[in-house]
Motif scaffolding. Structure first.
Motif, PDB file in Angstrom:
ATOM      1  N   LEU B 319      12.980  41.221 -49.089  1.00 36.90           N
ATOM      2  CA  LEU B 319      14.196  40.800 -49.794  1.00 36.90           C
ATOM      3  C   LEU B 319      13.912  40.586 -51.283  1.00 36.90           C
ATOM      4  O   LEU B 319      14.693  41.016 -52.144  1.00 36.90           O
ATOM      5  N   ALA B 320      12.786  39.955 -51.581  1.00 41.89           N
ATOM      6  CA  ALA B 320      12.441  39.692 -52.984  1.00 41.89           C
ATOM      7  C   ALA B 320      12.201  41.002 -53.739  1.00 41.89           C
ATOM      8  O   ALA B 320      12.704  41.181 -54.854  1.00 41.89           O
ATOM      9  N   ILE B 321      11.474  41.927 -53.116  1.00 40.29           N
ATOM     10  CA  ILE B 321      11.221  43.219 -53.781  1.00 40.29           C
ATOM     11  C   ILE B 321      12.542  43.958 -54.004  1.00 40.29           C
ATOM     12  O   ILE B 321      12.771  44.557 -55.054  1.00 40.29           O
ATOM     13  N   LEU B 322      13.428  43.892 -52.996  1.00 40.19           N
ATOM     14  CA  LEU B 322      14.722  44.581 -53.088  1.00 40.19           C
ATOM     15  C   LEU B 322      15.538  44.047 -54.267  1.00 40.19           C
ATOM     16  O   LEU B 322      16.021  44.812 -55.108  1.00 40.19           O
ATOM     17  N   VAL B 323      15.685  42.735 -54.333  1.00 42.96           N
ATOM     18  CA  VAL B 323      16.500  42.125 -55.393  1.00 42.96           C
ATOM     19  C   VAL B 323      15.853  42.358 -56.756  1.00 42.96           C
ATOM     20  O   VAL B 323      16.534  42.695 -57.736  1.00 42.96           O
ATOM     21  N   TRP B 324      14.558  42.201 -56.802  1.00 45.22           N
ATOM     22  CA  TRP B 324      13.816  42.366 -58.069  1.00 45.22           C
ATOM     23  C   TRP B 324      13.960  43.799 -58.586  1.00 45.22           C
ATOM     24  O   TRP B 324      14.300  44.027 -59.760  1.00 45.22           O
ATOM     25  N   SER B 325      13.699  44.773 -57.717  1.00 47.40           N
ATOM     26  CA  SER B 325      13.736  46.159 -58.182  1.00 47.40           C
ATOM     27  C   SER B 325      15.168  46.598 -58.497  1.00 47.40           C
ATOM     28  O   SER B 325      15.376  47.394 -59.419  1.00 47.40           O
ATOM     29  N   LEU B 326      16.156  46.057 -57.778  1.00 43.51           N
ATOM     30  CA  LEU B 326      17.550  46.395 -58.103  1.00 43.51           C
ATOM     31  C   LEU B 326      17.906  45.844 -59.489  1.00 43.51           C
ATOM     32  O   LEU B 326      18.531  46.540 -60.296  1.00 43.51           O
TER      33      LEU B 326
END
Lengths: 202, 466
Positions: B319-326
């Motif tokens: 979830l953190a990688i998803l939000v960060w990269s978005l």
């Protein structure tokens, strides 16, 4: 006896081909040497596999060289070389010296491998280690996509000779062929990337 | 009909068709729906169990498929894993349109996921190395856009990931020898060394992670984020497969110490490098290095806590990688540069997007009340019980990553001129990042929401869960 002589011949040829790959700068020669390299790989593989299965490696290798050759031939020479590929020594003397050191390393390490892999002969081990170490050397000396992919194909060819002695499953042969061809296609893609305005990619 | 056909065959067949729609948001929606459908199906539909349709008719989904003399098996125990993989993939696909990369990410991503699921299901399982390598080759066009010259990052990624395969295949072969001759210490050492080298390349263990920050600079942050979520996750499952299969490896005395040392090294080096970055993409790259380090640490505790700590990381990290990269992708699309000096004062212009970036960063380092806190606390506690020195080094890494987060926050609120508050970015981008922040908070406050999945996941590796 003849079989052993041919195997050693193939191993010596592999060293000559990989050394030439390291020294040659003309891409036509590089791809011709890569294709020739697969003949020796085929010979060393068919010692443990059936001829038909070993032929897969030969055909795949040649197809890979062809794919890379066709792509490279369409490119403007200025666009095909990486601009920042001078971080390592480029001189021929350096490369020959490094190759000789590698040869010494292979010659000293090869005799211990047959103890680990029963049934494998010294020519296969020497040929395989030569390809793997020279492939690694190529990878360490360049960031050009064509040379990197050739380095990886060389390294994998060396591994495949060794692995053929322990594994003869059809699925493995098929997947390794897919990976070799995939590497050639990836190399072609990377060679073409950024060479023309391809429009939006989203 | 067989399970491999549904969870491997269907996505593989559908992936080329996902190039067809002209509009990127339709591609993203279709990809997301397909992945979500496969996730729901994996959760509810029984494998290898007859389902009575009528009095005379029944249906059974077979668990295996034979290809070239080898089998691909998806057993009922694998279903929670499929739910997790396809469920998270659905989130990535839904967000792809907002990140401006749906046209490449959805079709390529779908085929990569199908191949990686195949890699977890193939028998003999060490063939997985070959399938993972195929997936890596497919990932190259995703990471290197056709209009841009390939940089050093993509070349290193290709080299390092390819080098993993020979080591893993050979170690697998040697391990079979160790199993039949466990007293041969020389063979055991050789097998363990080759295995360690293979996974060091595959998981980008120190110092082989140099491609991560380079790639974060060169490629779309969302595409790299997708790969940095998927590839280490599958590599860890593959590693668990080795542990589950070989009793001698599970009982190998030095294994927890080796995993712990590698994990600490990743956290410390990744954290310290992150503290000195001036590029938001590189910062995220080093944070993912820290993520891998924490997963290694959690894995090092398997002898005492089984896999509970390890699986606890799966959703919060993703979830953190998803939000960060978005968030980074939106900034790249709208502003171009991710350098600190170009991004000063962005908090005023993109408050929700920058909040997403900051929340993801704080969650990665385990700030209380955020999703990353429960797993990091559990793992840190477990490591401290084993060795206090390692726990202190983890603190150094986390403090360094915190320094990076505070520097980012400072740059974002530091505007050279007077700024008016405004919400820029499209509605979809802001909504998706807002939802991401909500879930980061929700999983931090109520980590028990993950328990239905977490209780079932460890059973995939039956020998490791006792």
């Amino acid at each position: 006896m003849n079989f052993l002589v041919i195997s050693w011949g193939a191993t010596i040829l592999l060293f000559a081909f990989t050394l030439s790959l390291l020294l040659t700068r003309d891409w036509r020669w590089i791809l011709a040497l890569l294709a020739a390299q697969y003949i020796a790989v085929f010979w060393l593989t068919q010692i443990h596999w059936t001829v038909s299965m070993a032929a897969v490696k030969l055909v795949t290798g040649w197809m890979s060289a062809t794919v890379l050759g066709i792509t490279r031939s369409t490119l403007d020479p200025k666009l095909a070389s990486a601009p920042d590929d001078n971080s390592w020594p480029q001189g021929r003397f350096f490369r020959i010296l490094t190759a000789m050191l590698i040869f010494l390393l292979v010659a000293s390490a090869a005799p211990s491998i047959p103890k680990l892999l029963p049934g494998i002969g010294l020519p296969e081990v020497t040929g395989s280690l030569t390809l793997m170490t020279m492939g690694l050397l190529m990878l360490g000396l360049t960031t050009q996509p064509l040379r990197v992919v050739i380095g990886l194909l060389t390294l994998l060819a060396g591994f495949e000779i060794l692995y053929a002695a322990v594994e003869n499953a059809t699925l493995v042969a098929a997947l390794l062929a897919v990976i070799n061809l995939g590497l050639a296609l990836v190399g072609s893609y990377l060679l073409l990337a950024g060479t023309e305005d391809t429009g939006g990619s989203r | 009909m067989s399970a491999p056909l549904i969870w491997i065959g269907i996505p593989l067949i559908l992936s080329p068709f996902l190039w067809i729609p002209r509009r990127a948001n339709i591609i993203a929606f279709l990809g997301g729906i397909i992945a979500l459908f496969l996730a729901v199906l994996a959760w509810f539909f029984p494998i290898d169990t007859p389902i009575r349709i009528s009095a005379t008719l029944s249906f059974k989904l077979a668990d295996s498929l034979e290809i070239l003399g080898r089998q691909i098996i998806i057993s009922p125990a694998d279903q929670p894993l499929l739910t997790l993989i396809y469920g998270l993939a659905a989130l990535w696909f839904f967000g792809a349109s907002a990140a401006g990369i749906a046209r490449r990410l959805v079709p390529i991503g779908m085929s990569i996921i199908a191949l990686l699921v195949a890699s977890l299901s193939v028998q003999p399982f060490l063939y997985a190395a070959l399938i993972i390598q195929t997936a890596i080759l497919i990932a190259i066009p995703l990471l290197s856009p056709p209009e841009k010259k390939p940089g050093r990052g993509i070349i290193r990624f290709l080299i390092y990931q390819t080098l993993a395969m020979p080591f893993l295949l050979f170690s697998g072969w040697l391990m079979a020898g160790v199993e039949s001759n466990p007293g041969d210490l020389e063979l055991l050492t050789q097998a363990a060394t080759l295995l360690a080298l293979g996974f060091a390349f595959l998981l980008a263990i120190f110092p082989l992670y140099t491609w991560i920050p380079l790639l974060m600079e060169e490629a779309s942050p969302y595409a790299v984020g997708f790969i940095l979520w998927l590839l280490p996750s599958i590599a860890f499952f593959f590693a668990l497969g080795f542990l589950d299969r070989y009793a001698w490896l599970r009982d190998f005395d030095q294994l927890p110490a080796v995993l712990r040392s590698a994990g600490v090294l990743m956290i410390v080096t990744g954290g310290i490098w992150a503290a000195f970055q001036r590029h938001l993409g590189r910062m995220m790259g080093y944070a993912t290095v820290v993520n891998i380090g924490f997963s290694l640490l959690a894995l090092s505790l398997f002898q005492d806590y089984q896999l509970s700590a390890f699986f606890l990381f799966m959703v919060p990290q993703s979830l953190a990688i998803l939000v960060w990269s978005l968030s980074l992708s939106v900034l790249t699309l709208r502003e171009g540069s991710l350098l600190f000096r170009a991004r000063q004062g962005d908090m005023y212009r993109y408050p929700i997007i920058i909040m997403g970036l900051i929340f993801a960063h704080f969650s990665t380092l385990g700030l209380p009340l955020l999703a990353g806190f429960p797993p990091i606390l559990a793992t840190w506690g477990g490591v401290a019980e084993k060795t206090l020195v390692a726990a202190l080094w983890v603190a150094v890494g986390v403090a360094s990553l915190l320094t990076g987060a505070i520097r980012t926050l400072a740059v974002m609120v530091m505007s050279p001129k007077e700024e008016e508050w405004a919400i820029n970015g499209s509605l979809l981008q802001n909504i998706l990042i807002g939802v991401g922040i909500f879930f980061i908070l929700l999983l931090g406050l109520f980590p028990q929401f993950m328990s239905p999945l977490l209780t079932k996941l460890p059973f995939v590796f039956s020998h490791l869960t006792g």
